[in-house]
Design a protein around this motif. Structure first.
Motif, PDB file in Angstrom:
ATOM      1  N   VAL A  26       0.863  -1.188   0.000  1.00  0.00           N
ATOM      2  CA  VAL A  26       0.000   0.000   0.000  1.00  0.00           C
ATOM      3  C   VAL A  26       0.895   1.232   0.000  1.00  0.00           C
ATOM      4  N   PRO A  27       1.360   1.678  -1.168  1.00  0.00           N
ATOM      5  CA  PRO A  27       2.278   2.816  -1.245  1.00  0.00           C
ATOM      6  C   PRO A  27       1.606   4.112  -0.823  1.00  0.00           C
ATOM      7  N   ALA A  28       2.419   5.131  -0.645  1.00  0.00           N
ATOM      8  CA  ALA A  28       1.908   6.423  -0.168  1.00  0.00           C
ATOM      9  C   ALA A  28       0.863   7.020  -1.100  1.00  0.00           C
ATOM     10  N   ASP A  29       0.982   6.741  -2.409  1.00  0.00           N
ATOM     11  CA  ASP A  29       0.037   7.318  -3.365  1.00  0.00           C
ATOM     12  C   ASP A  29      -1.123   6.374  -3.683  1.00  0.00           C
ATOM     13  N   HIS A  30      -1.272   5.303  -2.900  1.00  0.00           N
ATOM     14  CA  HIS A  30      -2.381   4.386  -3.118  1.00  0.00           C
ATOM     15  C   HIS A  30      -3.698   5.079  -2.779  1.00  0.00           C
ATOM     16  N   PRO A  31      -4.774   4.827  -3.537  1.00  0.00           N
ATOM     17  CA  PRO A  31      -6.048   5.506  -3.270  1.00  0.00           C
ATOM     18  C   PRO A  31      -6.595   5.297  -1.860  1.00  0.00           C
ATOM     19  N   LEU A  32      -6.222   4.204  -1.205  1.00  0.00           N
ATOM     20  CA  LEU A  32      -6.739   3.939   0.133  1.00  0.00           C
ATOM     21  C   LEU A  32      -5.850   4.491   1.244  1.00  0.00           C
ATOM     22  N   THR A  33      -4.672   4.976   0.886  1.00  0.00           N
ATOM     23  CA  THR A  33      -3.749   5.463   1.912  1.00  0.00           C
ATOM     24  C   THR A  33      -4.345   6.561   2.781  1.00  0.00           C
ATOM     25  N   PRO A  34      -5.027   7.587   2.211  1.00  0.00           N
ATOM     26  CA  PRO A  34      -5.598   8.627   3.080  1.00  0.00           C
ATOM     27  C   PRO A  34      -6.588   8.086   4.107  1.00  0.00           C
ATOM     28  N   MET A  35      -7.229   6.969   3.807  1.00  0.00           N
ATOM     29  CA  MET A  35      -8.232   6.411   4.720  1.00  0.00           C
ATOM     30  C   MET A  35      -7.676   5.320   5.625  1.00  0.00           C
ATOM     31  N   THR A  36      -6.433   4.880   5.373  1.00  0.00           N
ATOM     32  CA  THR A  36      -5.888   3.772   6.153  1.00  0.00           C
ATOM     33  C   THR A  36      -4.552   4.102   6.820  1.00  0.00           C
ATOM     34  N   ALA A  37      -3.993   5.270   6.543  1.00  0.00           N
ATOM     35  CA  ALA A  37      -2.748   5.667   7.204  1.00  0.00           C
ATOM     36  C   ALA A  37      -3.053   5.983   8.668  1.00  0.00           C
ATOM     37  N   TRP A  38      -2.379   5.299   9.580  1.00  0.00           N
ATOM     38  CA  TRP A  38      -2.712   5.424  10.991  1.00  0.00           C
ATOM     39  C   TRP A  38      -2.467   6.832  11.501  1.00  0.00           C
ATOM     40  N   GLN A  39      -3.392   7.303  12.350  1.00  0.00           N
ATOM     41  CA  GLN A  39      -3.270   8.575  13.054  1.00  0.00           C
ATOM     42  C   GLN A  39      -3.768   8.372  14.479  1.00  0.00           C
ATOM     43  N   PRO A  40      -3.329   9.201  15.405  1.00  0.00           N
ATOM     44  CA  PRO A  40      -3.784   9.054  16.793  1.00  0.00           C
ATOM     45  C   PRO A  40      -5.172   9.665  16.999  1.00  0.00           C
ATOM     46  N   VAL A  41      -6.157   9.114  16.310  1.00  0.00           N
ATOM     47  CA  VAL A  41      -7.537   9.574  16.431  1.00  0.00           C
ATOM     48  C   VAL A  41      -8.400   8.405  16.872  1.00  0.00           C
ATOM     49  N   CYS A  42      -9.581   8.728  17.411  1.00  0.00           N
ATOM     50  CA  CYS A  42     -10.366   7.709  18.101  1.00  0.00           C
ATOM     51  C   CYS A  42     -10.802   6.569  17.185  1.00  0.00           C
ATOM     52  N   HIS A  43     -11.013   6.829  15.892  1.00  0.00           N
ATOM     53  CA  HIS A  43     -11.500   5.752  15.037  1.00  0.00           C
ATOM     54  C   HIS A  43     -10.388   4.856  14.511  1.00  0.00           C
ATOM     55  N   PHE A  44      -9.146   5.098  14.928  1.00  0.00           N
ATOM     56  CA  PHE A  44      -8.037   4.236  14.544  1.00  0.00           C
ATOM     57  C   PHE A  44      -7.406   3.533  15.733  1.00  0.00           C
ATOM     58  N   VAL A  45      -8.005   3.624  16.906  1.00  0.00           N
ATOM     59  CA  VAL A  45      -7.457   2.968  18.090  1.00  0.00           C
ATOM     60  C   VAL A  45      -8.568   2.203  18.807  1.00  0.00           C
ATOM     61  N   ASP A  46      -8.179   1.282  19.643  1.00  0.00           N
ATOM     62  CA  ASP A  46      -9.118   0.486  20.418  1.00  0.00           C
ATOM     63  C   ASP A  46      -8.747   0.590  21.894  1.00  0.00           C
ATOM     64  N   GLY A  47      -9.558  -0.034  22.734  1.00  0.00           N
ATOM     65  CA  GLY A  47      -9.237  -0.165  24.147  1.00  0.00           C
ATOM     66  C   GLY A  47      -9.189   1.155  24.894  1.00  0.00           C
ATOM     67  N   VAL A  48      -8.215   1.268  25.788  1.00  0.00           N
ATOM     68  CA  VAL A  48      -8.106   2.431  26.672  1.00  0.00           C
ATOM     69  C   VAL A  48      -7.912   3.713  25.884  1.00  0.00           C
ATOM     70  N   ASP A  49      -7.061   3.684  24.857  1.00  0.00           N
ATOM     71  CA  ASP A  49      -6.823   4.879  24.049  1.00  0.00           C
ATOM     72  C   ASP A  49      -8.124   5.344  23.388  1.00  0.00           C
ATOM     73  N   HIS A  50      -8.885   4.389  22.879  1.00  0.00           N
ATOM     74  CA  HIS A  50     -10.157   4.736  22.243  1.00  0.00           C
ATOM     75  C   HIS A  50     -11.128   5.341  23.256  1.00  0.00           C
ATOM     76  N   GLU A  51     -11.229   4.753  24.424  1.00  0.00           N
ATOM     77  CA  GLU A  51     -12.139   5.262  25.445  1.00  0.00           C
ATOM     78  C   GLU A  51     -11.781   6.692  25.843  1.00  0.00           C
ATOM     79  N   ARG A  52     -10.490   6.982  25.943  1.00  0.00           N
ATOM     80  CA  ARG A  52     -10.065   8.332  26.334  1.00  0.00           C
ATOM     81  C   ARG A  52     -10.450   9.350  25.262  1.00  0.00           C
ATOM     82  N   LEU A  53     -10.116   9.064  24.003  1.00  0.00           N
ATOM     83  CA  LEU A  53     -10.370  10.019  22.927  1.00  0.00           C
ATOM     84  C   LEU A  53     -11.858  10.143  22.617  1.00  0.00           C
ATOM     85  N   ARG A  54     -12.542   9.016  22.537  1.00  0.00           N
ATOM     86  CA  ARG A  54     -13.967   9.076  22.230  1.00  0.00           C
ATOM     87  C   ARG A  54     -14.743   9.725  23.376  1.00  0.00           C
ATOM     88  N   GLY A  55     -14.320   9.484  24.607  1.00  0.00           N
ATOM     89  CA  GLY A  55     -14.992  10.105  25.735  1.00  0.00           C
ATOM     90  C   GLY A  55     -14.972  11.618  25.646  1.00  0.00           C
TER      91      GLY A  55
END
Length: 464
Positions: free
Chosen positions: A91-120
């Motif tokens: 999945v290269p940087a210019d792949h059409p799905l990269t903008p939607m799958t490149a990990w970021q520290p946002v609530c919809h890309f994490v699970d567990g405790v990190d997700h609970e903190r951000l989503r809360g």
């Protein structure tokens, strides 16, 4: 931060004699619902598919199976770093799905405790809004948008109403100046359509939101940005900017689609319109029906298997990507044997997903759509489609299906009593594309409009 297990090697393979179908390209995008039913007939509730670059994935078609995937992050993670193809460099940087799958520290890309903190922080901040206040904003901006075209007797309801309304309202809710609204609408429209200037528009949105966060640190208000800054989780500026961006773009994309799809149904579906005008269905009921039949997002990308598992007979390998088939799941014959029968008072559709990552702003989206459409149909009760329904065009992608335009005609009218004639605006950012004027109807209306034309919407409102 939780560690990411190393996926087991080996590509996901469809059963022998059952080649995977592409979910992209003109054929797939021309009739996504038809493709879903073809896949369901061939594979059942879970089907092997190919996304851009012919990368393998699994499309979840069953309603129950979609809920299973969405509600069990221990088996199906939201963290894209688990994606085997991503780890293997497919999945290269210019792949059409990269903008939607490149990990970021946002609530919809994490699970567990990190997700609970951000989503809360998001949910608790959103819950502070007065719903009546939101509806007042919607009514105000809807009237301003309608004033801009009411005297012409024609407009394109996608470009002139459905798309700008959600962003104008959300601009106010995040505490941004009104002048931000029109410019953010243009930038959001551009970046979500993957144009040549999408990256520039995306950067404009980020810069604008950084300026907003800095301003709110100096001058707090009663708004979403301030409440995120004040939240006890002590989010950093980068986290707040990314979540503001997430909320704005998600609200723009899904609510604009919901408004456009509902208006199209009202104008073209005689059964749908008869249920409304006959008092058998309220406008909130109509919105829920559209969320069942044509959800704003047809597919959500994605979930990633945390280990080898089985789902409806499909052998899922660790690191496989799964796509939540919201549109397909809503039409699962296991729960809707006859999809032509209206669904009344039932919110068990998948339009807003489910589980820990279920859309936190769905009630605000409903309020924007409900109040906006009610305002439009009250002021212009004689709206009619200005082109044959067969002439309507769509833009489709892996995740959604957009109505390109919805040309309508009506008896010309004056502006509201307030005298407002246009949405407040400022100079358009140089990076954003020029705003496209609403399209004229392909079939011009000839002759005078009857002054005493009967109004089915007025009759409906009289029953309230």
């Amino acid at each position: 931060m939780s560690t990411t297990p190393t996926p087991q090697p080996g590509p996901a393979a469809p059963p022998p004699g059952c080649p995977a179908h592409r979910l992209y390209g003109p054929d797939a995008e021309a009739d996504p619902m038809g493709l879903y039913e073809k896949l369901r007939a061939q594979h059942g509730a879970v089907a092997p598919v190919l996304v851009q670059g012919d990368l393998p994935a699994w499309l979840v078609l069953g309603h129950r199976e979609n809920l299973d995937v969405a509600r069990t992050p221990s088996r199906f993670s939201r963290d894209p770093r688990r994606w085997r193809d991503m780890q293997e460099g497919n999945v290269p940087a210019d792949h059409p799905l990269t903008p939607m799958t490149a990990w970021q520290p946002v609530c919809h890309f994490v699970d567990g405790v990190d997700h609970e903190r951000l989503r809360g922080a998001i949910t608790e901040s959103l819950e502070r809004f007065d719903r009546r206040g939101i509806r007042r904003y919607v009514k105000r901006f809807a009237d301003q948008l309608i004033d801009a075209f009411a005297q012409t007797g024609k407009t394109d309801l996608v470009a002139a109403f459905a798309e700008p309304l959600p962003m104008l309202v959300m601009t106010q809710l995040v505490g941004a100046p009104e002048s931000y609204g029109p410019r953010l609408v243009e930038a959001a429209r551009d970046m979500t359509r993957g144009t040549e200037t999408a990256v520039t528009s995306s950067e404009y949105v980020s810069v604008t939101l950084r300026e907003l966060v800095a301003r709110k640190r100096e001058v707090p208000g009663r708004d979403f940005t301030t409440w995120m800054l004040e939240h006890h989780t002590a989010l950093g500026d980068d986290e707040i900017v990314e979540h503001l961006r997430l909320v704005l773009i998600a609200a723009f994309e899904t609510t604009a689609n919901l408004i456009a799809n509902t208006l199209r149904m009202v104008l073209t579906d005689s059964r749908f319109r008869a249920n409304l005008s006959g008092g058998h269905m309220t406008l909130p009921d109509a919105l829920e029906q559209v969320l069942w039949d044509e959800p704003p997002l047809m597919t959500i990308l994605g979930r990633w298997a945390t280990g080898d598992t089985e789902l409806a007979g499909a052998q899922i390998k660790a690191g496989d990507m799964l796509l939540l088939g919201l549109g397909a799941g809503n039409l699962d014959p296991e729960i809707r044997p006859d999809a032509t029968v209206p669904v009344h008072g039932n919110r068990s559709h998948l339009a807003f997903s489910s589980g820990p990552h279920e859309c936190p702003g769905q009630d605000i989206g409903r309020a924007i759509a409900d109040t906006g459409i009610d305002t439009l149909l009250t002021r212009l009760p004689d709206l009619e489609l200005a082109v044959p329904e067969s002439d309507l065009e769509w833009n489709a992608s892996l995740m959604s299906r957009h109505l390109v335009a919805l040309p309508v005609r009506f008896a010309p009218r004056g502006s509201t009593v307030t005298g407002s004639t246009a949405i407040p605006g400022g100079r358009r950012p140089p990076s954003a594309p020029a705003r496209v004027a609403p399209a004229a109807p392909a079939t011009p209306f000839a002759g005078e409009w009857p002054a005493a034309r009967s109004s089915w919407w007025a009759r409906l409102r009289g029953r309230r």
